[in-house]
Design an enzyme around this catalytic site. Structure first.
Site, short mmCIF file in Angstrom:
data_model
loop_
_atom_site.label_atom_id
_atom_site.label_comp_id
_atom_site.label_asym_id
_atom_site.label_seq_id
_atom_site.Cartn_x
_atom_site.Cartn_y
_atom_site.Cartn_z
N HIS A 113 5.18 6.47 11.32
CA HIS A 113 4.53 6.06 9.87
C HIS A 113 3.63 7.16 9.68
O HIS A 113 2.69 6.87 9.58
CB HIS A 113 3.74 4.79 9.94
CG HIS A 113 3.74 4.04 8.36
ND1 HIS A 113 3.85 5.10 7.44
CD2 HIS A 113 3.05 3.17 8.20
CE1 HIS A 113 3.61 4.36 6.37
NE2 HIS A 113 3.06 3.22 6.77
N ARG A 169 11.28 3.85 3.41
CA ARG A 169 11.17 3.02 4.18
C ARG A 169 12.15 2.25 4.44
O ARG A 169 12.89 1.95 3.74
CB ARG A 169 9.95 1.95 4.08
CG ARG A 169 9.52 1.10 4.78
CD ARG A 169 8.57 0.26 4.77
NE ARG A 169 7.35 0.83 4.93
CZ ARG A 169 5.94 0.68 5.03
NH1 ARG A 169 5.78 -0.71 4.88
NH2 ARG A 169 4.99 1.34 5.29
N LYS A 226 25.15 -4.48 -0.85
CA LYS A 226 26.84 -4.50 -1.00
C LYS A 226 27.29 -3.57 0.12
O LYS A 226 28.69 -3.55 0.31
CB LYS A 226 27.07 -3.61 -2.44
CG LYS A 226 26.59 -4.38 -3.58
CD LYS A 226 26.77 -3.48 -4.97
CE LYS A 226 25.99 -3.88 -5.90
NZ LYS A 226 26.32 -2.86 -7.32
N ARG A 269 0.85 -1.24 0.05
CA ARG A 269 -0.03 0.07 0.18
C ARG A 269 0.84 1.34 0.13
O ARG A 269 0.63 2.10 -0.88
CB ARG A 269 -1.06 0.04 1.36
CG ARG A 269 -2.37 -0.45 0.98
CD ARG A 269 -2.95 -1.35 2.33
NE ARG A 269 -1.94 -2.30 2.68
CZ ARG A 269 -1.77 -3.51 2.25
NH1 ARG A 269 -2.79 -3.77 1.07
NH2 ARG A 269 -0.81 -4.33 2.48
N THR A 270 1.91 1.51 0.81
CA THR A 270 2.48 2.67 1.15
C THR A 270 3.16 3.10 -0.20
O THR A 270 3.29 4.03 -0.76
CB THR A 270 3.57 2.66 2.19
OG1 THR A 270 2.64 2.48 3.68
CG2 THR A 270 4.07 4.06 2.31
#
Length: 306
Positions: free
Chosen positions: A130, A102, A81, A52-53
């Site tokens: 959030h 995120r 890496k 969703r986000t």
């Protein structure tokens, strides 16, 4: 002046009103904003899985006429890496005009913001914040009830690890006459720093275990899933994952105009039989998430549409 969004508290309540007014105008006049971000690029840097986000950010930028680049998990980025978040954002700043990040580590988007030449939006950091989900929640409440004051909200489920819950509580305490009811098993109670803050501000709250006991009091019920990814062992997760399941029988105890919210994804905590009830607002909530992210992108890029 370069501005980021790390927490819902980064915007004053007056600024939030303007943001939500803009989001509602976008909802009602989508064509007016269809080319507002022509030539602009959003980078979605998602070190943790999301549906969703991430997709709502991409949808928001696309609906504004902009373009999107990015990665959807850490293994498909140079983080695999060993590249630092600081170096990644310095590079991303050369490619994009704005970034949504995120990350599983609390504070990682803040580190990125300190080194970035473009606005950075915290799209979720660990169990911490959030903010864009909170903006979505606030816009949903305001749009459906015409106010952000004078109501009782029950927050149910994983209140210990739920970043959406923590962000929402911190945002709502700035509005008048909000009563909180925390519904959770002992192991998943809201953290002490939240209850200490509520006591300090003289904001009323209750902590209960049984959802049925408080259902008739609620104007909003904010359901959350028990998050497997936040548990240290599977035994505890299995024991608690189905502790609360909202079904028609429990919903029959609620007010006729109560609204059920959920940040999604759901697992078992809301029965599908509830979806057709007019009080189920969680899919409308997902739609409001696109509008509020469109408004946020425009605001952070200082783009105005006449």
């Amino acid at each position: 002046m370069l501005r980021h969004l790390m927490s819902p508290l980064d915007f004053s309540t007056e600024e939030l009103d303007k943001l939500f007014d803009l989001a509602n105008d976008i909802e009602n006049n989508p064509q007016k904003y269809a080319h507002a971000c022509d030539g602009k690029i959003l980078a979605t840097c998602f070190y943790e899985p999301s549906t969703r986000t991430r997709l709502s950010f991409e949808s928001a930028m696309t609906r504004l006429g902009g373009q999107v680049i990015g990665f959807s998990d850490a293994t498909s980025s140079s983080a695999s890496k060993g590249e630092s978040v600081s170096d990644t954002i310095r590079v991303i700043s050369c490619y994009a005009d704005i970034c949504a990040m995120r990350h599983p580590k609390e504070g990682a988007p803040m580190v990125a913001a300190e080194k970035s030449d473009i606005p950075v939006i915290n799209a979720g950091d660990g169990g911490h914040q959030h903010p864009t989900q909170t903006l979505t929640d606030l816009l949903t409440i305001r749009s459906m009830k015409n106010t952000l004051s004078s109501f009782t909200i029950g927050l149910c489920g994983d209140l210990k690890f739920g970043r959406t819950v923590h962000s929402l509580i911190n945002a709502l305490v700035r509005y008048e006459d909000i009563n909180f009811i925390f519904i959770s098993p002992e192991e998943l109670r809201v953290p002490d720093y939240i209850t200490d803050m509520l006591k300090e501000k003289n904001i009323p709250y209750e902590e209960v275990i049984r959802l049925e006991d408080v259902m008739p009091k609620l104007d909003f019920l904010y359901m959350t899933r028990v998050q497997k990814e936040r548990f240290f062992n599977e035994e505890d997760y299995i024991r608690l994952k189905d502790f609360y399941i909202l079904d028609k029988a429990k919903l029959s105890l609620a007010k006729e105009d109560m609204l059920v919210l959920h940040p999604l994804p759901r697992v078992n905590e809301i029965s599908v039989e509830v979806d057709d009830d007019p009080r189920a607002a969680y899919f409308k909530q997902a739609k409001y998430g696109v509008y509020v992210r469109m408004a946020l992108i425009l605001t952070l890029l200082n783009i105005t549409v006449a």
